[in-house]
Design an enzyme around this catalytic site. Structure first.
Site, mmCIF file in Angstrom:
data_model
loop_
_atom_site.group_PDB
_atom_site.id
_atom_site.type_symbol
_atom_site.label_atom_id
_atom_site.label_comp_id
_atom_site.label_asym_id
_atom_site.label_seq_id
_atom_site.Cartn_x
_atom_site.Cartn_y
_atom_site.Cartn_z
ATOM 1 N N ILE A 116 9.327 -49.100 -13.258
ATOM 2 C CA ILE A 116 8.199 -48.468 -13.967
ATOM 3 C C ILE A 116 8.692 -47.154 -14.581
ATOM 4 O O ILE A 116 8.251 -46.054 -14.220
ATOM 5 C CB ILE A 116 6.960 -48.313 -13.055
ATOM 6 C CG1 ILE A 116 7.329 -47.914 -11.628
ATOM 7 C CG2 ILE A 116 6.171 -49.595 -13.042
ATOM 8 C CD1 ILE A 116 6.098 -47.769 -10.717
ATOM 9 N N HIS A 117 9.591 -47.338 -15.579
ATOM 10 C CA HIS A 117 10.257 -46.196 -16.226
ATOM 11 C C HIS A 117 9.298 -45.045 -16.517
ATOM 12 O O HIS A 117 9.551 -43.885 -16.164
ATOM 13 C CB HIS A 117 10.852 -46.638 -17.572
ATOM 14 C CG HIS A 117 11.787 -47.793 -17.518
ATOM 15 N ND1 HIS A 117 13.129 -47.662 -17.242
ATOM 16 C CD2 HIS A 117 11.579 -49.119 -17.730
ATOM 17 C CE1 HIS A 117 13.709 -48.840 -17.300
ATOM 18 N NE2 HIS A 117 12.790 -49.746 -17.597
ATOM 19 N N ASP A 118 8.218 -45.361 -17.260
ATOM 20 C CA ASP A 118 7.352 -44.296 -17.774
ATOM 21 C C ASP A 118 6.602 -43.568 -16.659
ATOM 22 O O ASP A 118 6.338 -42.361 -16.771
ATOM 23 C CB ASP A 118 6.340 -44.888 -18.765
ATOM 24 C CG ASP A 118 7.016 -45.420 -20.013
ATOM 25 O OD1 ASP A 118 8.144 -44.984 -20.317
ATOM 26 O OD2 ASP A 118 6.425 -46.279 -20.687
#
Ligand code: BDR
Ligand code: CA
Length: 314
Positions: A240-242
């Site tokens: 979940i990069h962001d």
């Protein structure tokens, strides 16, 4: 309390990032602006509205921005990773927001929010940097009202879009270069090097889904993304990069940074969109080396995962 604007292209990890901001008492989410990216602008804008509706946030203004890169248009979007509508085909399962988009564009909304804010605002760009480049280029006077940019993008040791480039930076390298190299706003870059370390597994997702109806809805959106990451990671889980970047915006210092100049390849060859971090000693760098930005490269990974799990459990 941190006043926060999110500039976003939802996108499944963007959905987790927006949810995190809505669920965190340390931040006041004062605006959401949208950009093309994972899917087209009409979808990213509709998704942003619906995600805010899921969290009961009718009050947060939303405005749509750029529908393509600054200089070199391209047709690539990430439907194969995020689904045709950006949310695994399930955007329609989210509640419709009663309040539509603000009667203005993304850059104008950011200018108004910054001008009106009594104190500096943190901006978290978690999509292509087109809106942010336009904001900084056209409205230099608002820079003093920006506390910090916390950007998800780039990769110092390779990419996910190409072998060299990460998706957000590859999507509009000219905009990224303007923001990362040519501007002087305090900037924290959260590259793939950091976000990949914070991957979560199936058990983490199952625990989150069981924690409450909003969390269940959020995890329910991950089908297409989870399938993609099963191949990319070789196991059940996702990145979940962001949300990792927005976690740093919410809790400054959660990620550990190193100051360095970062260049962006704007050529048309195989390195287009590559972010090149200069980790050499200051003494041996050329005199015209770009300014330094703070690049997040390490963290207490259990603390990051626990922070995300706790906040998103609603
Ligand atoms: C970034 O690209 C997008 O697909 C994600 O939403 C994230 O912002 C990761 O490379
Ligand atoms: Ca994104």
């Amino acid at each position: 309390m941190t006043r926060l604007i999110i500039d976003t292209d939802p996108g499944i990890d963007d959905a987790f990032a927006i949810a995190l901001a809505c669920a965190s008492p340390e931040v006041e989410l004062i605006g959401v602006t949208t950009v093309f990216g994972n899917v087209g602008l009409a979808h990213t804008t509709r998704n942003a509205l619906r995600l805010l509706a899921l969290y009961g946030r009718e009050d947060v203004p939303v405005a749509a921005g750029a529908d393509r890169p600054l200089v070199h248009p391209h047709a690539h979007r990430s439907r194969h990773v995020h689904g045709e509508d950006g949310l695994s085909g399930l955007s329609g399962s989210l509640p419709e927001r009663r309040t539509g988009v603000a009667g203005t564009d993304a850059v104008s909304l950011m200018v108004r929010l910054l001008d009106e804010s009594p104190e500096p605002v943190t901006i978290a760009p978690i999509g292509p940097l087109t809106n942010i480049a336009l904001l900084l280029a056209a409205h230099p006077s608002v820079q003093s009202k920006i506390e910090r940019l916390v950007i998800m993008g780039g990769g110092l040791s390779g990419g996910n879009m190409t072998a060299a480039a990460e998706f957000n930076i590859w999507s509009d390298p000219e905009a990224a270069r303007r923001v990362l190299v040519e501007e002087s706003v305090p900037t924290t870059l959260v590259p793939m090097d950091m976000t990949m370390q914070c991957s979560v597994d199936g058990a983490w997702l199952d625990q989150l889904a069981a924690s409450g109806p909003r969390a269940a809805a959020l995890v329910g959106l991950t089908a297409t993304y989870r399938t993609h990451y099963r191949s990319a990671l070789g196991r059940d889980g996702l990145v979940i990069h962001d949300a990792v970047a927005v976690a740093e915006a919410i809790r400054p210092g959660l990620l550990h940074t190193t100051a360095m100049p970062v260049e962006v390849d704007c050529g048309q060859g195989p390195a287009r969109g590559m972010t090149i971090g200069d980790r050499r000693a200051v003494e041996v760098r050329m005199q015209d080396t770009p300014r330094e930005i703070d690049v997040a490269l390490t963290a207490d990974l259990d603390e990051v995962r626990q922070f995300l799990q706790t906040r998103l459990s609603t």
